[in-house]
Design a protein around this motif. Structure first.
Motif, PDB file in Angstrom:
ATOM      1  N   PHE A  39      72.918  66.657  -1.382  1.00 52.77           N
ATOM      2  CA  PHE A  39      74.159  67.129  -0.780  1.00 52.77           C
ATOM      3  C   PHE A  39      73.938  67.537   0.678  1.00 52.77           C
ATOM      4  CE2 PHE A  39      77.095  70.566   0.320  1.00 52.77           C
ATOM      5  CZ  PHE A  39      78.320  69.923   0.146  1.00 52.77           C
ATOM      6  N   VAL A  40      72.897  68.298   0.939  1.00 52.55           N
ATOM      7  CA  VAL A  40      72.609  68.748   2.308  1.00 52.55           C
ATOM      8  C   VAL A  40      72.330  67.552   3.216  1.00 52.55           C
ATOM      9  CG1 VAL A  40      70.955  70.035   3.731  1.00 52.55           C
ATOM     10  CG2 VAL A  40      71.858  71.052   1.635  1.00 52.55           C
ATOM     11  N   GLN A  41      71.589  66.582   2.708  1.00 49.83           N
ATOM     12  CA  GLN A  41      71.290  65.373   3.486  1.00 49.83           C
ATOM     13  C   GLN A  41      72.579  64.606   3.810  1.00 49.83           C
ATOM     14  OE1 GLN A  41      69.344  62.220   1.261  1.00 49.83           O
ATOM     15  NE2 GLN A  41      67.981  61.866   3.006  1.00 49.83           N
ATOM     16  N   LEU A  42      73.443  64.427   2.821  1.00 47.45           N
ATOM     17  CA  LEU A  42      74.708  63.728   3.039  1.00 47.45           C
ATOM     18  C   LEU A  42      75.620  64.510   3.978  1.00 47.45           C
ATOM     19  CD1 LEU A  42      75.404  62.584  -0.623  1.00 47.45           C
ATOM     20  CD2 LEU A  42      74.697  61.119   1.290  1.00 47.45           C
ATOM     21  N   LEU A  43      75.666  65.813   3.810  1.00 51.36           N
ATOM     22  CA  LEU A  43      76.486  66.668   4.667  1.00 51.36           C
ATOM     23  C   LEU A  43      76.011  66.593   6.120  1.00 51.36           C
ATOM     24  CD1 LEU A  43      78.685  68.799   5.107  1.00 51.36           C
ATOM     25  CD2 LEU A  43      77.010  70.537   4.432  1.00 51.36           C
ATOM     26  N   ALA A  44      74.718  66.698   6.337  1.00 47.31           N
ATOM     27  CA  ALA A  44      74.172  66.623   7.701  1.00 47.31           C
ATOM     28  C   ALA A  44      74.534  65.292   8.355  1.00 47.31           C
ATOM     29  CB  ALA A  44      72.656  66.820   7.673  1.00 47.31           C
ATOM     30  N   GLY A  45      74.436  64.214   7.600  1.00 47.11           N
ATOM     31  CA  GLY A  45      74.816  62.907   8.128  1.00 47.11           C
ATOM     32  C   GLY A  45      76.301  62.834   8.441  1.00 47.11           C
ATOM     33  N   GLN A  46      77.104  63.456   7.621  1.00 47.42           N
ATOM     34  CA  GLN A  46      78.551  63.393   7.807  1.00 47.42           C
ATOM     35  C   GLN A  46      79.009  64.224   8.998  1.00 47.42           C
ATOM     36  OE1 GLN A  46      80.818  62.887   4.377  1.00 47.42           O
ATOM     37  NE2 GLN A  46      82.687  63.737   5.200  1.00 47.42           N
ATOM     38  N   ILE A  47      78.435  65.408   9.194  1.00 49.23           N
ATOM     39  CA  ILE A  47      78.893  66.268  10.295  1.00 49.23           C
ATOM     40  C   ILE A  47      78.072  66.079  11.571  1.00 49.23           C
ATOM     41  CG2 ILE A  47      79.872  67.965   8.712  1.00 49.23           C
ATOM     42  CD1 ILE A  47      77.479  69.805   9.402  1.00 49.23           C
ATOM     43  N   GLY A  48      76.972  65.315  11.471  1.00 47.68           N
ATOM     44  CA  GLY A  48      76.192  64.993  12.663  1.00 47.68           C
ATOM     45  C   GLY A  48      75.298  66.099  13.172  1.00 47.68           C
ATOM     46  N   GLN A  49      74.879  66.993  12.282  1.00 50.57           N
ATOM     47  CA  GLN A  49      73.933  68.031  12.685  1.00 50.57           C
ATOM     48  C   GLN A  49      73.150  68.512  11.462  1.00 50.57           C
ATOM     49  OE1 GLN A  49      75.659  71.891  13.909  1.00 50.57           O
ATOM     50  NE2 GLN A  49      77.652  71.048  13.382  1.00 50.57           N
ATOM     51  N   PRO A  50      71.936  68.989  11.694  1.00 51.68           N
ATOM     52  CA  PRO A  50      71.116  69.469  10.577  1.00 51.68           C
ATOM     53  C   PRO A  50      71.759  70.673   9.899  1.00 51.68           C
ATOM     54  CG  PRO A  50      69.859  69.474  12.642  1.00 51.68           C
ATOM     55  CD  PRO A  50      71.271  69.117  12.975  1.00 51.68           C
TER      56      PRO A  50
END
Length: 112
Positions: A93-104
């Motif tokens: 989830f964190v990996q997908l979220l970071a990719g979606q919002i463009g930040q770690p």
């Protein structure tokens, strides 16, 4: 696991994801809204689209729809894991979220 136990586990997970997103709105200055209707949690990231988590009682799965695709998770008695890759939900989830919002994003620690 009974359907009632499954629903309680899903509810507990969705509450923790909601709390995690609320924390991110403060720490990352992220513009995000969350709304919950029963077993469906919608996360709206303004310019970055939506992510939707919901339970599938018949399959005893937690489903995630994100910009990068759809994912299904089963609980193995310890944690939710992706039915295709075996990745733990919290990390995935964190990996997908970071990719979606463009930040770690910081780690999501789900409590049992």
């Amino acid at each position: 696991m009974t359907d009632t136990e499954f629903q309680a586990l899903v509810d507990h997970t969705l509450v923790q994801v909601e709390q995690y997103i609320e924390t991110l709105t403060d720490t990352l200055d992220l513009d995000a809204d969350s709304s919950r209707s029963g077993n469906v949690l919608t996360l709206d990231f303004e310019d970055h689209g939506k992510m939707i988590l919901n339970s599938q009682v018949a399959n005893h799965e937690l489903w995630l729809a994100a910009r990068s695709g759809g994912f299904h998770y089963k609980h193995n008695g310890q944690a939710w894991v992706d039915t295709r890759s075996g990745s733990p939900f919290a990390e995935h989830f964190v990996q997908l979220l970071a990719g979606q919002i463009g930040q770690p994003c910081p780690a999501l620690a789900l409590k049992a």
